[in-house]
Design an enzyme around this catalytic site. Structure first.
Site, PDB file in Angstrom:
ATOM      1  N   LEU A   1       0.835  -1.200   0.000  1.00  0.00           N
ATOM      2  CA  LEU A   1       0.000   0.000   0.000  1.00  0.00           C
ATOM      3  C   LEU A   1       0.863   1.240   0.000  1.00  0.00           C
ATOM      4  O   LEU A   1       0.578   2.218  -0.697  1.00  0.00           O
ATOM      5  CB  LEU A   1      -0.922  -0.010   1.212  1.00  0.00           C
TER       6      LEU A   1
ATOM      7  N   GLY B   1       4.370   1.653  -0.817  1.00  0.00           N
ATOM      8  CA  GLY B   1       5.221   1.805  -1.998  1.00  0.00           C
ATOM      9  C   GLY B   1       4.422   1.913  -3.286  1.00  0.00           C
ATOM     10  O   GLY B   1       4.712   2.741  -4.147  1.00  0.00           O
TER      11      GLY B   1
ATOM     12  N   SER C   1      -9.770 -12.967  12.214  1.00  0.00           N
ATOM     13  CA  SER C   1     -10.133 -11.587  12.524  1.00  0.00           C
ATOM     14  C   SER C   1     -10.611 -11.476  13.964  1.00  0.00           C
ATOM     15  O   SER C   1     -11.332 -12.321  14.477  1.00  0.00           O
ATOM     16  CB  SER C   1     -11.238 -11.115  11.606  1.00  0.00           C
TER      17      SER C   1
ATOM     18  N   ARG D   1      -5.702  -5.656  22.042  1.00  0.00           N
ATOM     19  CA  ARG D   1      -4.913  -6.805  21.605  1.00  0.00           C
ATOM     20  C   ARG D   1      -3.838  -7.224  22.595  1.00  0.00           C
ATOM     21  O   ARG D   1      -3.679  -8.404  22.887  1.00  0.00           O
ATOM     22  CB  ARG D   1      -4.229  -6.466  20.280  1.00  0.00           C
TER      23      ARG D   1
ATOM     24  N   HIS E   1       2.507 -10.166  14.728  1.00  0.00           N
ATOM     25  CA  HIS E   1       1.601  -9.702  13.691  1.00  0.00           C
ATOM     26  C   HIS E   1       2.055  -8.423  12.989  1.00  0.00           C
ATOM     27  O   HIS E   1       1.922  -8.268  11.781  1.00  0.00           O
ATOM     28  CB  HIS E   1       0.233  -9.463  14.335  1.00  0.00           C
TER      29      HIS E   1
ATOM     30  N   GLU F   1       4.712   0.421   6.957  1.00  0.00           N
ATOM     31  CA  GLU F   1       5.112  -0.309   8.159  1.00  0.00           C
ATOM     32  C   GLU F   1       6.623  -0.231   8.400  1.00  0.00           C
ATOM     33  O   GLU F   1       7.096  -0.432   9.519  1.00  0.00           O
ATOM     34  CB  GLU F   1       4.648  -1.772   8.060  1.00  0.00           C
TER      35      GLU F   1
HETATM   36  C1  LIG Z   1      -2.839 -11.150   8.258  1.00  0.00           C
HETATM   37  C2  LIG Z   1      -2.785  -9.660   8.381  1.00  0.00           C
HETATM   38  C3  LIG Z   1      -3.960  -8.923   8.425  1.00  0.00           C
HETATM   39  C4  LIG Z   1      -3.921  -7.538   8.547  1.00  0.00           C
HETATM   40  N1  LIG Z   1      -5.085  -6.848   8.577  1.00  0.00           N
HETATM   41  C5  LIG Z   1      -5.060  -5.490   8.669  1.00  0.00           C
HETATM   42  C6  LIG Z   1      -6.265  -4.744   8.668  1.00  0.00           C
HETATM   43  O1  LIG Z   1      -7.359  -5.295   8.612  1.00  0.00           O
HETATM   44  N2  LIG Z   1      -6.193  -3.402   8.742  1.00  0.00           N
HETATM   45  C7  LIG Z   1      -4.998  -2.742   8.817  1.00  0.00           C
HETATM   46  O2  LIG Z   1      -5.001  -1.513   8.846  1.00  0.00           O
HETATM   47  N3  LIG Z   1      -3.838  -3.433   8.791  1.00  0.00           N
HETATM   48  C8  LIG Z   1      -3.833  -4.786   8.736  1.00  0.00           C
HETATM   49  N4  LIG Z   1      -2.644  -5.480   8.730  1.00  0.00           N
HETATM   50  C9  LIG Z   1      -1.362  -4.746   8.672  1.00  0.00           C
HETATM   51  C10 LIG Z   1      -1.095  -4.238   7.257  1.00  0.00           C
HETATM   52  O3  LIG Z   1      -1.533  -5.176   6.324  1.00  0.00           O
HETATM   53  C11 LIG Z   1       0.363  -3.948   6.971  1.00  0.00           C
HETATM   54  O4  LIG Z   1       0.931  -3.232   8.011  1.00  0.00           O
HETATM   55  C12 LIG Z   1       0.521  -3.115   5.703  1.00  0.00           C
HETATM   56  O5  LIG Z   1      -0.170  -3.709   4.644  1.00  0.00           O
HETATM   57  C13 LIG Z   1       1.967  -2.905   5.321  1.00  0.00           C
HETATM   58  O6  LIG Z   1       2.034  -2.272   4.069  1.00  0.00           O
HETATM   59  P1  LIG Z   1       3.407  -1.780   3.468  1.00  0.00           P
HETATM   60  O7  LIG Z   1       3.104  -1.132   2.177  1.00  0.00           O
HETATM   61  O8  LIG Z   1       4.130  -0.967   4.477  1.00  0.00           O
HETATM   62  O9  LIG Z   1       4.287  -3.086   3.260  1.00  0.00           O
HETATM   63  P2  LIG Z   1       4.007  -4.480   2.486  1.00  0.00           P
HETATM   64  O10 LIG Z   1       2.642  -4.582   1.985  1.00  0.00           O
HETATM   65  O11 LIG Z   1       4.538  -5.532   3.366  1.00  0.00           O
HETATM   66  O12 LIG Z   1       4.903  -4.377   1.205  1.00  0.00           O
HETATM   67  C14 LIG Z   1       6.291  -4.546   1.224  1.00  0.00           C
HETATM   68  C15 LIG Z   1       6.803  -4.435  -0.171  1.00  0.00           C
HETATM   69  O13 LIG Z   1       8.211  -4.303  -0.129  1.00  0.00           O
HETATM   70  C16 LIG Z   1       8.818  -5.206  -1.004  1.00  0.00           C
HETATM   71  N5  LIG Z   1      10.112  -5.528  -0.430  1.00  0.00           N
HETATM   72  C17 LIG Z   1      10.406  -5.853   0.853  1.00  0.00           C
HETATM   73  N6  LIG Z   1      11.733  -6.009   0.997  1.00  0.00           N
HETATM   74  C18 LIG Z   1      12.281  -5.786  -0.213  1.00  0.00           C
HETATM   75  C19 LIG Z   1      13.610  -5.790  -0.709  1.00  0.00           C
HETATM   76  N7  LIG Z   1      14.659  -6.028   0.080  1.00  0.00           N
HETATM   77  N8  LIG Z   1      13.803  -5.530  -2.020  1.00  0.00           N
HETATM   78  C20 LIG Z   1      12.759  -5.257  -2.851  1.00  0.00           C
HETATM   79  N9  LIG Z   1      11.491  -5.219  -2.427  1.00  0.00           N
HETATM   80  C21 LIG Z   1      11.267  -5.477  -1.132  1.00  0.00           C
HETATM   81  C22 LIG Z   1       7.869  -6.357  -1.132  1.00  0.00           C
HETATM   82  O14 LIG Z   1       8.084  -6.989  -2.362  1.00  0.00           O
HETATM   83  C23 LIG Z   1       6.532  -5.622  -1.071  1.00  0.00           C
HETATM   84  O15 LIG Z   1       6.209  -5.166  -2.362  1.00  0.00           O
HETATM   85  C24 LIG Z   1      -2.671  -6.871   8.630  1.00  0.00           C
HETATM   86  C25 LIG Z   1      -1.489  -7.609   8.588  1.00  0.00           C
HETATM   87  C26 LIG Z   1      -1.539  -8.996   8.503  1.00  0.00           C
HETATM   88  C27 LIG Z   1      -0.261  -9.762   8.567  1.00  0.00           C
END
Ligand SMILES: Cc1cc2nc3c(=O)[nH]c(=O)nc-3n(C[C@H](O)[C@H](O)[C@H](O)COP(=O)(O)OP(=O)(O)OC[C@H]3O[C@@H](n4cnc5c(N)ncnc54)[C@H](O)[C@@H]3O)c2cc1C
Ligand code: SF4
Ligand code: FES
Lengths: 637, 254
Positions: free
Chosen positions: A43, A45, A284, A330, A401, A425
Site C-alpha cells: 500500500l 510503496g 479476525s 490486543r 503480527h 510499516e
Molecule cells: C494477516 C494480516 C492482516 C492484517 N489486517 C489489517 C487490517 O485489517 N487493517 C490494517 O489496517 N492493517 C492490517 N494489517 C497490517 C497491514 O496489512 C500492513 O501493516 C501493511 O499492509 C503494510 O504495508 P506496506 O506497504 O508498508 O508493506 P508491504 O505490503 O509488506 O509491502 C512490502 C513491499 O516491499 C517489497 N520488499 C520488501 N523487501 C524488499 C527488498 N529487500 N527488495 C525489494 N522489495 C522489497 C515487497 O516486495 C513488497 O512489495 C494486517 C497484517 C496482517 C499480517
C-alpha cells in the site's frame, strides 16, 4: 546527533497545511529530470510510485515478488479507518487522532498522528474513485463497522479482503503509470544495499532473483516501503517473504532504527500444530464480539471442551475485565492468554491455546446469524484445522503480527540520511507502542498517496544533484559487499538449513522478547544471539549457485539480517524500563497487572545508531511532548 | 501417512526438464501442501540435493503467488482452494501425486514449479484501471453504487491473478482473468467512462501475449480458487462487441 523531527508547531489542526505551504515545489517541466527509486509495492510503496509517476517524476520501482500485486498488504482482512463520521455517531478527525495517540500508549508524535487522521478522509475518496468495491448499504451509501474495540463505526471494508482491494487499487494505478512509461517496474528484484554518496542516499544495489545479477541503480532520492519485520519471530501472520533486509541494510549505512522492541502480538491466531509449521493464520478479532474466551479451571484438564461443565470453566477475560470482557485491546488479550497457558491451563495437544467459544452466541442468535457474521472465518478455520467451530470451540493463540518500530523518520518521512525516505510499516512514525486495528492500511496509503509526494518535492527542489554514474566507487563498493555476502553464505557449506537456523532464533526471541519481557530474559537472549549468529554463519547450508533462482540463498540473506536485528530488539527492550503498549516488561506493572508506563523517564522515541556487528549501538532520544492529548493510564476494568 | 511425489524438475528455461520421484514416509494430515514441500526440501538440503523451487508468499490463499498442477488439476482436488490452503488430510496414505508447473506459452517455466506470469501485469497495464490521479476524487459518497452492483463487482474483484484458469484451459486462454477485471470495474459507475477503451486494450494485449482464445470449455471456472464465474466472460464479450460497434461508427475517438 541532533534529531530534528521538523514537526510544525502552532494549532494542530493547521500544522500540515501550513507546513505544506512552506515546502518548495518542483517546476512541473523539471519533474521528469528527477529519478526516484521506490522499493516496495505494498500500500505504501505502490501508492507512492503511482502518484510520483502521475506527478511526472521518473520512477524506478522494485519488489521481490513476481508481480507488484502480491505485496503483503494484500492479506489484510479487517478494514481501513477514516473519520468520515458518515454515521453521525460522534466521530471526527480529532477523535481518531485522540484514539490513535492513546491507543499507541503515548509513544507517537502528535503532529504526525493528527495529519494521519485528517488525511484518512481523502484516502477513502481516492479509493472509491479507483473502483475499490467497498461494502455498501442498500441505499448505495458506503457501509462502516466498528472494529478493534472502537466506540464509533469508522472502519470501511471490502468483505474480509480490504487489504486486497486497496492494494489492487494502488496496483492498477501503478500499472497505468508503467503503461505510460513513467514508472519502470523491476519485479523479482531484491534491494540488498543502499548507496550513500556525499552523505546522501543516491541509489540501491539489487540482486535480480532470476539471474543473480547484482546491479546498482542510481537516483536522486530513495523511498523504502518494504514493510515490517514481524517474521523475525519465524512464526508470524506475515507472508513468508516479509523481511527486514532493506531497512536493516539502510540502517547499517547510517539510518537510525527507532523503537525496534515495539512489536504487536495479535491475540486470535490459529495455534501451532507441529514442528513443520510455516506460518500462523490470523483470525479476525471481530470474532471476539461474539466468541467467549476460556480455559479449564484445573491444570492439565484433558477432557473435551464439551465435557467440561460450566462451573469448571474460567472465562478469564470476563473475570478480570468485567467492563470490556472479551473486547480488551490486543496486547491485554494476548498477555492473558499466555499467562493461563503458562499456568498449565492451555488446551489442545500442545497446551498452547485457549478456547474461543461461539456456543452461547449460537444459542442466543441462532446458527444462521453467526454464519452470516463469521462464515468466512469459520470456513477458514475449518479448512486449516479440519474442525467445525459450530460444534466445538475454536482454539486460538497469540502470534507476532505487526511491527510499530522501524526506521526513524522526521515529519517529512525522511530518515536521518538526506534523500532516504521510509513509508508504511517500514517506518516508526504513527502508531507509538501499539497500533489500533484498521490503522496500518490507513497509514500506508496516507504516506504513499498524500504525504511523501508532497514532501519529497521540497528535498528535490532544495538541493543540487551532481551526476552520479553507476560506476561510482561507492556503488562499486556496495556491489562488492553484496557479492561477498552471497559468497560467504554459499561458501559456509555447513550442515543446517536456513529454516532450521531461523526457527531456533524465532523460538528464543518469542520466549525472551515476545509478549512478556524481563531484564533477566532479555539478558539471556542477548547472551545467546551472538553465539547463534556465529553458528549460523559457520554452519548454514545453502546449495546451488548465486547465478540462478535460488530461494534458499534469498532466505539466508534475510535470516542473516534477522540475527542482527534480533539483538537490537532485545537491547531496546532492556533499555526501556517501563511497560507500554506492545512492550510489556513484567517488572513494570500496576498492582492489577496492567502495563505501567514511566512518562517521566521514557517519553521518547529510541533511535539507534549502528556501530558495527557485535558493537554496542548508540542510542539517540527524540523527546515526545503532548500538547493536546494528556497522558493517562489505560484502564479496561 | 506415506505420499509419493513425482515432481517436475527443470533447472532453468533452457533445460528440458523431467519428472523425479520422491518418497515422503511421514506426512502429517495437519500439514498444508506447501508445508509438505517444505519438509521435502529440508530433506533434500540435508542430502545435498537442490531443493524444489516453488512460488509462494502469503500462504493464506490471497496473494496468488502459489500454484501448480496436482495430478492434472490446477491447485489440486479441493474446489475453491489454493495450493497453500490445501491440507494433507484430503489425501490418503499411499497416494501418488504428480506435480507440474502451469503449462502455457504465455507463462514460460522459470525453474521447477515456478513460471513467469508477468503477461498478466502487462494486460492490466494496458487498461485494467480507472484513470484517476491522486487527489482528484470527489467525496466517497458523492456517487452512489447500488449494493447489488457493488457485490457483483466484489465477486469479480476477488481474482488473485494466480493463473490457474490459464493453466487448466485447453486453449491456454486468459479470458477468465481478463473478464474478472472487466467486470470488477465495468459494474461500477466509476468505471463507465473508460469501459470501451478498457476492454479493447486489454483484449488486444491478451492476444499479443499469445494466450489462446476462449471456446467456452469452462475448465477455468472449475479450478478457479476464488470462484470467478464464467458469466464474467459473457459480460466481457458484450462490452467488447459494444466497443467494436462504437468504433465502427466512429463514435470512439480515442
Ligand atoms: C494477516 C494480516 C492482516 C492484517 N489486517 C489489517 C487490517 O485489517 N487493517 C490494517 O489496517 N492493517 C492490517 N494489517 C497490517 C497491514 O496489512 C500492513 O501493516 C501493511 O499492509 C503494510 O504495508 P506496506 O506497504 O508498508 O508493506 P508491504 O505490503 O509488506 O509491502 C512490502 C513491499 O516491499 C517489497 N520488499 C520488501 N523487501 C524488499 C527488498 N529487500 N527488495 C525489494 N522489495 C522489497 C515487497 O516486495 C513488497 O512489495 C494486517 C497484517 C496482517 C499480517
Ligand atoms: S480468474 Fe481465478 S484462476 Fe484465474 S487468475 Fe483469477 S483467481 Fe486465478
Ligand atoms: S501463497 Fe499466497 S495464495 Fe498461496
Amino acid at each position: 546527533m541532533e534529531l530534528d523531527s521538523k514537526c510544525p508547531t502552532g494549532p494542530i489542526e493547521t500544522r500540515w497545511e501550513r507546513h505544506r505551504f512552506n515546502l518548495k515545489l518542483v517546476n512541473p517541466a523539471n519533474k521528469r529530470k528527477y529519478t526516484v527509486i521506490v522499493v516496495g509495492t505494498g500500500l505504501a510503496g505502490g501508492s507512492t510510485a503511482a502518484t510520483l509517476g502521475e506527478l511526472g517524476y521518473n520512477v524506478e520501482c522494485f519488489c521481490f515478488q513476481d508481480s507488484p500485486r502480491r505485496a503483503h498488504s494484500i492479506a489484510a482482512q479487517g478494514g481501513i479507518n477514516a473519520a468520515k463520521n458518515y454515521h453521525n455517531d460522534g466521530d471526527s478527525v480529532y477523535r481518531l487522532f485522540y484514539d490513535t495517540v492513546k491507543g499507541g500508549d503515548f509513544r507517537a508524535r502528535e503532529s504526525n498522528v493528527y495529519r494521519l487522521a485528517a488525511i484518512s478522509l481523502d484516502i477513502i475518496d481516492q479509493c472509491v474513485a479507483q473502483g475499490v468495491p467497498f461494502a455498501r448499504e442498500y441505499s448505495g451509501y458506503l457501509d462502516n463497522r466498528s472494529f478493534g474495540g472502537a466506540q464509533v463505526s469508522r472502519t470501511f471494508y471490502a468483505r474480509g479482503q480490504t487489504g486486497q482491494q486497496l492494494l489492487l487499487g494502488a496496483y492498477q494505478a501503478l500499472e497505468r503509470q508503467i503503461g505510460t512509461g513513467m514508472v519502470k517496474m523491476h519485479p523479482r528484484s531484491e534491494m540488498l544495499d543502499l548507496i550513500v554518496i556525499d552523505g546522501r542516499a543516491r541509489g540501491i544495489v539489487t540482486r535480480d532473483l532470476l539471474t543473480g545479477k547484482v546491479e546498482s541503480h542510481i537516483a536522486d532520492a530513495v523511498v523504502l516501503g518494504t514493510g515490517g519485520y514481524g517474521n523475525v519471530f519465524y512464526l508470524s501472520t506475515n507472508a513468508k517473504g516479509c523481511n527486514a533486509t532493506a531497512i536493516w541494510r539502510a540502517h547499517k549505512r547510517g539510518a537510525l532504527f527507532a523503537n525496534p522492541c515495539f512489536t504487536q502480538i495479535h491475540p486470535t491466531c490459529i495455534p501451532v500444530s507441529g514442528e513443520y509449521q510455516s506460518k500462523l493464520t490470523l483470525m479476525s478479532e471481530s470474532l471476539r464480539n461474539d466468541g467467549r474466551i476460556w480455559v479449564p479451571l484445573k491444570k492439565g484438564d484433558k477432557r473435551k471442551a464439551s465435557e467440561i461443565p460450566e462451573a469448571e470453566r474460567d472465562y478469564f477475560l470476563e473475570r478480570k475485565y468485567p467492563s470490556f470482557g472479551n473486547l480488551v485491546p490486543r496486547d491485554v488479550a494476548s498477555r492473558n492468554a499466555k499467562a493461563v497457558c503458562d499456568e498449565g491451563r492451555g488446551v489442545g495437544e500442545t497446551g498452547l491455546a485457549v478456547y474461543l467459544d461461539l456456543r452461547d452466541s449460537i444459542a442466543r442468535l441462532g446458527k444462521n446469524v453467526i454464519k452470516e457474521r463469521y462464515g468466512n472465518l469459520i470456513d477458514m478455520y475449518n479448512r486449516i484445522t479440519g474442525e467445525d467451530p459450530y460444534q466445538a470451540p475454536m482454539r486460538i493463540f497469540p502470534a507476532s503480527h505487526y511491527t510499530m518500530g522501524g526506521l526513524w523518520v522526521d515529519y517529512n518521512l525522511m530518515s536521518n540520511i538526506p534523500g532516504l525516505y521510509v513509508i508504511g510499516e517500514a517506518n516508526f512514525s504513527d502508531h507509538g507502542a501499539n497500533r489500533l486495528g484498521a490503522s496500518a492500511l490507513m497509514q500506508g496509503l496516507a504516506d504513499g498517496y498524500f504525504v511523501l509526494p508532497n514532501t519529497i518535492g521540497d528535498y528535490l527542489a532544495s538541493n543540487k544533484f551532481p551526476k552520479v554514474e553507476a560506476s561510482n566507487p561507492a556503488a562499486r563498493q556496495a556491489e562488492q559487499e553484496v557479492a561477498a555476502i552471497t559468497q560467504r553464505l554459499l561458501g559456509a557449506k555447513g550442515t543446517r538449513s536456513v529454516d532450521a537456523c531461523h526457527r531456533e532464533l524465532g523460538k528464543l526471541l518469542w520466549e525472551d522478547c515476545g509478549m512478556g519481557r524481563t531484564a533477566q530474559g532479555l539478558k539471556h537472549a542477548l547472551s545467546q544471539i551472538p553465539e547463534m549468529r556465529e553458528r549460523f554463519w559457520k554452519d548454514v547450508k545453502v546449495l546451488g549457485t548465486g547465478e540462478e533462482l535460488n530461494q534458499s540463498l534469498e532466505k539466508a540473506g534475510r535470516v542473516a539480517d534477522f540475527f542482527e536485528l534480533a539483538e537490537l530488539m532485545c537491547l531496546d527492550a532492556l533499555e526501556r524500563n517501563e511497560s507500554c503498549g506492545g512492550h510489556f516488561r513484567e517488572e513494570y506493572q500496576t498492582p492489577e497487572g496492567e502495563a505501567a508506563r514511566d512518562d517521566e523517564h521514557y517519553s521518547y522515541a529510541a533511535a539507534w545508531e549502528f556501530r558495527g556487528v557485535g558493537n554496542a549501538p548508540v542510542l539517540h532520544k527524540e523527546p515526545l511532548t503532548f500538547d493536546y492529548v494528556h497522558p493517562s493510564q489505560r484502564s479496561y476494568k | 501417512m506415506r505420499i509419493t511425489l513425482h515432481i517436475w524438475r527443470q533447472r532453468n528455461a533452457s533445460d528440458k526438464g523431467r519428472m523425479v520421484r520422491y518418497e515422503l514416509p511421514n506426512v502429517s494430515e495437519h500439514m498444508s501442501f506447501l508445508e509438505m514441500l517444505d519438509v521435502l526440501n529440508e530433506e533434500l538440503i540435508t542430502k545435498g540435493e537442490d531443493p524444489v523451487a516453488f512460488d509462494h508468499d502469503c500462504r493464506e490463499g490471497i496473494c496468488g503467488m502459489c500454484g501448480c498442477m496436482v495430478n492434472g488439476v490446477a491447485h489440486g482436488p479441493l474446489p475453491e482452494t489454493t495450493l497453500c490452503q490445501l491440507h494433507m488430510r484430503h489425501f490418503k496414505d499411499g497416494d501418488e501425486l504428480y506435480l507440474e508447473p502451469w503449462r502455457a506459452k504465455a507463462f514460460p517455466v522459470v525453474k521447477d514449479l515456478v513460471v513467469d506470469r508477468t503477461a498478466f501485469d502487462r494486460i492490466i497495464a494496458a487498461g485494467g484501471f480507472i484513470s484517476v490521479a491522486t487527489g482528484s476524487a470527489p467525496d466517497g459518497n458523492a456517487v452512489l453504487v447500488p449494493k447489488d452492483n457493488a457485490e457483483r463487482s466484489m465477486d469479480a474483484a476477488a481474482c488473485i491473478g494466480c493463473g490457474a484458469c490459464v493453466a487448466m484451459c485447453p486453449n491456454a486462454s486468459a479470458s477468465l482473468f481478463v473478464s474478472a477485471k472487466i467486470a470488477h470495474l465495468g459494474l461500477l459507475p466509476q468505471g463507465q467512462p473508460e469501459r470501451e477503451r478498457r476492454v479493447t486494450a486489454m483484449v488486444a494485449q491478451a492476444n499479443q501475449e499469445i494466450f489462446g482464445s476462449c471456446t467456452n470449455m469452462g475448465e477455468c471456472e472449475a479450478v478457479c480458487p476464488k470462484g470467478i464465474k464464467l458469466e464474467n466472460i459473457a459480460l466481457m464479450n458484450r462490452h467488447f462487441l459494444g466497443a467494436n460497434w462504437a468504433g465502427r461508427e466512429g463514435v470512439e475517438a480515442d
